[in-house]
Design a protein around this motif. Structure first.
Motif, PDB file in Angstrom:
ATOM      1  N   GLY A 171       0.857  -1.161  -0.140  1.00 17.37           N
ATOM      2  CA  GLY A 171       0.080   0.030   0.057  1.00 17.37           C
ATOM      3  C   GLY A 171       0.903   1.370   0.099  1.00 17.37           C
ATOM      4  O   GLY A 171       0.487   2.266  -0.750  1.00 17.37           O
ATOM      5  N   TYR A 174       2.234   2.344  -3.504  1.00 19.08           N
ATOM      6  CA  TYR A 174       1.339   2.692  -4.301  1.00 19.08           C
ATOM      7  C   TYR A 174       0.890   4.074  -3.642  1.00 19.08           C
ATOM      8  O   TYR A 174       0.026   4.863  -4.192  1.00 19.08           O
ATOM      9  CB  TYR A 174      -0.006   1.764  -4.366  1.00 19.08           C
ATOM     10  CG  TYR A 174      -0.024   0.744  -5.286  1.00 19.08           C
ATOM     11  CD1 TYR A 174      -0.087   0.728  -6.619  1.00 19.08           C
ATOM     12  CD2 TYR A 174       0.245  -0.506  -4.906  1.00 19.08           C
ATOM     13  CE1 TYR A 174       0.008  -0.219  -7.599  1.00 19.08           C
ATOM     14  CE2 TYR A 174       0.373  -1.633  -5.422  1.00 19.08           C
ATOM     15  CZ  TYR A 174       0.336  -1.492  -6.955  1.00 19.08           C
ATOM     16  OH  TYR A 174       0.190  -2.532  -7.860  1.00 19.08           O
ATOM     17  N   LEU A 176      -0.405   5.317  -1.019  1.00 18.56           N
ATOM     18  CA  LEU A 176      -1.708   5.435  -0.487  1.00 18.56           C
ATOM     19  C   LEU A 176      -1.544   6.227   0.899  1.00 18.56           C
ATOM     20  O   LEU A 176      -0.625   6.111   1.634  1.00 18.56           O
ATOM     21  CB  LEU A 176      -2.277   4.091  -0.073  1.00 18.56           C
ATOM     22  CG  LEU A 176      -2.827   3.017  -0.852  1.00 18.56           C
ATOM     23  CD1 LEU A 176      -3.367   1.784  -0.412  1.00 18.56           C
ATOM     24  CD2 LEU A 176      -3.849   3.692  -2.175  1.00 18.56           C
ATOM     25  N   HIS A 179      -5.213   7.396   5.598  1.00 22.20           N
ATOM     26  CA  HIS A 179      -6.801   7.042   5.564  1.00 22.20           C
ATOM     27  C   HIS A 179      -7.084   6.088   4.539  1.00 22.20           C
ATOM     28  O   HIS A 179      -7.911   5.110   4.841  1.00 22.20           O
ATOM     29  CB  HIS A 179      -7.438   8.556   5.005  1.00 22.20           C
ATOM     30  CG  HIS A 179      -8.998   8.255   4.908  1.00 22.20           C
ATOM     31  ND1 HIS A 179      -9.525   7.803   3.579  1.00 22.20           N
ATOM     32  CD2 HIS A 179      -9.937   8.226   5.926  1.00 22.20           C
ATOM     33  CE1 HIS A 179     -10.930   7.812   3.821  1.00 22.20           C
ATOM     34  NE2 HIS A 179     -11.206   8.082   5.246  1.00 22.20           N
ATOM     35  N   ASP A 180      -6.499   6.145   3.381  1.00 15.44           N
ATOM     36  CA  ASP A 180      -6.675   5.080   2.521  1.00 15.44           C
ATOM     37  C   ASP A 180      -5.967   3.610   2.718  1.00 15.44           C
ATOM     38  O   ASP A 180      -6.756   2.662   2.478  1.00 15.44           O
ATOM     39  CB  ASP A 180      -6.256   5.576   0.901  1.00 15.44           C
ATOM     40  CG  ASP A 180      -7.030   6.557   0.169  1.00 15.44           C
ATOM     41  OD1 ASP A 180      -8.159   6.813   0.692  1.00 15.44           O
ATOM     42  OD2 ASP A 180      -6.596   7.482  -0.476  1.00 15.44           O
ATOM     43  N   LEU A 181      -4.991   3.806   3.506  1.00 13.75           N
ATOM     44  CA  LEU A 181      -4.141   2.655   3.694  1.00 13.75           C
ATOM     45  C   LEU A 181      -5.075   1.913   4.947  1.00 13.75           C
ATOM     46  O   LEU A 181      -5.242   0.735   4.820  1.00 13.75           O
ATOM     47  CB  LEU A 181      -2.996   3.016   4.600  1.00 13.75           C
ATOM     48  CG  LEU A 181      -1.829   1.886   4.582  1.00 13.75           C
ATOM     49  CD1 LEU A 181      -1.393   1.103   3.410  1.00 13.75           C
ATOM     50  CD2 LEU A 181      -0.738   2.275   5.532  1.00 13.75           C
ATOM     51  N   LYS A 183      -8.542   2.413   5.351  1.00 15.57           N
ATOM     52  CA  LYS A 183      -9.746   2.026   4.699  1.00 15.57           C
ATOM     53  C   LYS A 183      -9.869   0.645   3.773  1.00 15.57           C
ATOM     54  O   LYS A 183     -10.521  -0.131   3.904  1.00 15.57           O
ATOM     55  CB  LYS A 183     -10.255   3.067   3.868  1.00 15.57           C
ATOM     56  CG  LYS A 183     -11.630   2.835   3.094  1.00 15.57           C
ATOM     57  CD  LYS A 183     -12.083   4.008   2.363  1.00 15.57           C
ATOM     58  CE  LYS A 183     -13.423   3.860   1.633  1.00 15.57           C
ATOM     59  NZ  LYS A 183     -13.793   5.064   0.792  1.00 15.57           N
ATOM     60  N   LYS A 184      -8.619   0.779   3.055  1.00 16.02           N
ATOM     61  CA  LYS A 184      -8.443  -0.412   2.144  1.00 16.02           C
ATOM     62  C   LYS A 184      -7.578  -1.618   2.233  1.00 16.02           C
ATOM     63  O   LYS A 184      -7.944  -2.659   1.823  1.00 16.02           O
ATOM     64  CB  LYS A 184      -7.890   0.403   0.703  1.00 16.02           C
ATOM     65  CG  LYS A 184      -8.606   1.422   0.056  1.00 16.02           C
ATOM     66  CD  LYS A 184      -8.090   1.846  -1.102  1.00 16.02           C
ATOM     67  CE  LYS A 184      -8.816   2.843  -1.764  1.00 16.02           C
ATOM     68  NZ  LYS A 184      -8.504   3.440  -3.080  1.00 16.02           N
ATOM     69  N   ILE A 185      -6.809  -1.520   3.203  1.00 15.95           N
ATOM     70  CA  ILE A 185      -6.036  -2.642   3.907  1.00 15.95           C
ATOM     71  C   ILE A 185      -6.112  -2.926   5.251  1.00 15.95           C
ATOM     72  O   ILE A 185      -6.437  -4.134   5.426  1.00 15.95           O
ATOM     73  CB  ILE A 185      -4.355  -2.156   3.676  1.00 15.95           C
ATOM     74  CG1 ILE A 185      -4.250  -1.994   2.084  1.00 15.95           C
ATOM     75  CG2 ILE A 185      -3.561  -3.379   3.903  1.00 15.95           C
ATOM     76  CD1 ILE A 185      -2.869  -1.892   1.387  1.00 15.95           C
ATOM     77  N   PRO A 188     -10.009  -3.812   6.475  1.00 16.78           N
ATOM     78  CA  PRO A 188     -10.547  -5.106   6.005  1.00 16.78           C
ATOM     79  C   PRO A 188      -9.988  -6.350   6.265  1.00 16.78           C
ATOM     80  O   PRO A 188     -10.418  -7.208   6.605  1.00 16.78           O
ATOM     81  CB  PRO A 188     -10.458  -5.154   4.449  1.00 16.78           C
ATOM     82  CG  PRO A 188     -10.209  -3.735   4.123  1.00 16.78           C
ATOM     83  CD  PRO A 188      -9.727  -2.896   5.348  1.00 16.78           C
ATOM     84  N   TRP A 265     -16.589 -11.068   0.830  1.00 14.53           N
ATOM     85  CA  TRP A 265     -15.399 -10.966   0.000  1.00 14.53           C
ATOM     86  C   TRP A 265     -14.484 -12.254   0.018  1.00 14.53           C
ATOM     87  O   TRP A 265     -13.965 -12.842  -0.685  1.00 14.53           O
ATOM     88  CB  TRP A 265     -14.645  -9.853  -0.034  1.00 14.53           C
ATOM     89  CG  TRP A 265     -14.370  -9.623   1.406  1.00 14.53           C
ATOM     90  CD1 TRP A 265     -15.100  -8.862   2.496  1.00 14.53           C
ATOM     91  CD2 TRP A 265     -12.922  -9.923   1.875  1.00 14.53           C
ATOM     92  NE1 TRP A 265     -14.114  -8.823   3.437  1.00 14.53           N
ATOM     93  CE2 TRP A 265     -12.979  -9.422   3.399  1.00 14.53           C
ATOM     94  CE3 TRP A 265     -11.849 -10.533   1.417  1.00 14.53           C
ATOM     95  CZ2 TRP A 265     -11.554  -9.362   4.020  1.00 14.53           C
ATOM     96  CZ3 TRP A 265     -10.558 -10.544   2.396  1.00 14.53           C
ATOM     97  CH2 TRP A 265     -10.719 -10.251   3.504  1.00 14.53           C
TER      98      TRP A 265
END
Length: 274
Positions: A171, A174, A176, A179-181, A183-185, A188, A265
């Protein structure tokens, strides 16, 4: 002249197919058998009604209390206390687990103190809570909140701390944002462990509420059981125990439903891998 050689494809074992009706019925076989044996023992006189009333007597008592309005009123009060206590305690556990799991400074500052408080049995705090808050609704809700906070906190913290470092590194590669780190990794990946904590907290919630409602209460299922005990009303005592068992089972089913919904998922990923 060469003989042609034929190769037979090895037989692939067919996956075991479970019958939906049988799968749905299996969890109920043992409880139904216990109830039937219980009723049989009561009908044959093996079980005295003063020790353990028959299931039919308990059902009749439940119908009577429902028609009188006493059972719905006390049940709704217990559900209110349990829900509000879980929301407060679980929300606080999630918040502390998130900040301690994602911030090393917060973890060093708070985690040791939280772990020390966690090792105190929360039911041992009843005298202190009564002295602070009295015997009103806030005392009972606070006790439930304390009991449900720690399972959610521990599992949230462990879930975040056990995220695969390679995923975090990917992450960051990329670019990130934090916040995105999260939220996306991070979230989850930690979600299965968080849901385990919530599921465990549901069990603690009902256990705590039983104790809270038997101490200086004037309403709730626990109060009904205590009041029935004073009048040696065994049917109502057993009815309250059965209600708590049903509430616990329903809560567990709701938690499983959320797991299936939020972790869909994972199931999809396994199916694609297969």
């Amino acid at each position: 002249m060469q003989k042609s050689m034929t190769y037979s494809t090895p037989a692939v074992p067919r996956p075991h197919r479970q019958r939906p009706a049988l799968t749905a019925a299996l969890p109920f076989l043992l409880p139904v058998a216990v109830v039937l044996l219980w009723q049989l023992g009561s009908s044959l006189g093996w079980l005295s009604s003063s020790v353990l009333p028959s299931p039919w007597a308990v059902v009749k008592d439940g119908v009577t209390l429902t028609l009188s309005g006493e059972l719905p009123k006390n049940l709704s009060i217990s559900l209110y206390r349990a829900t509000v206590g879980l929301l407060i305690g679980g929300g606080l556990g999630l918040f502390l687990g998130f900040i301690n799991g994602t911030s090393r400074i917060c973890r060093l500052l708070l985690d040791s103190s939280i772990q020390m408080i966690r090792n105190i049995p929360h039911l041992a705090l009843i005298p202190l809570i009564i002295l602070w808050l009295g015997i009103n609704e806030s005392a009972k809700i606070s006790l439930v909140a304390i009991g449900t906070m720690f399972p959610v906190y521990i599992n949230t913290l462990n879930g975040i701390r056990s995220v695969d470092p390679d995923l975090l590194e990917m992450g960051r590669s990329y670019n990130l944002s934090r916040h995105d780190l999260f939220k996306k990794i991070i979230f989850p990946a930690a979600l299965p462990q968080i849901l385990v904590g919530i599921r465990y907290a549901l069990g603690v919630m009902w256990t705590t509420l039983i104790v809270a409602e038997t101490l200086s209460a004037s309403s709730g299922i626990g109060y009904m059981a205590t009041n029935a005990e004073d009048y040696v009303d065994m049917e109502t005592v057993v009815l309250c125990i059965v209600i708590y068992a049903i509430l616990g089972k329903v809560s567990d089913l709701v938690a499983k439903g959320f797991e299936a919904l939020l972790l869909d998922w994972q199931t999809t990923k396994r199916s694609e891998a297969a």
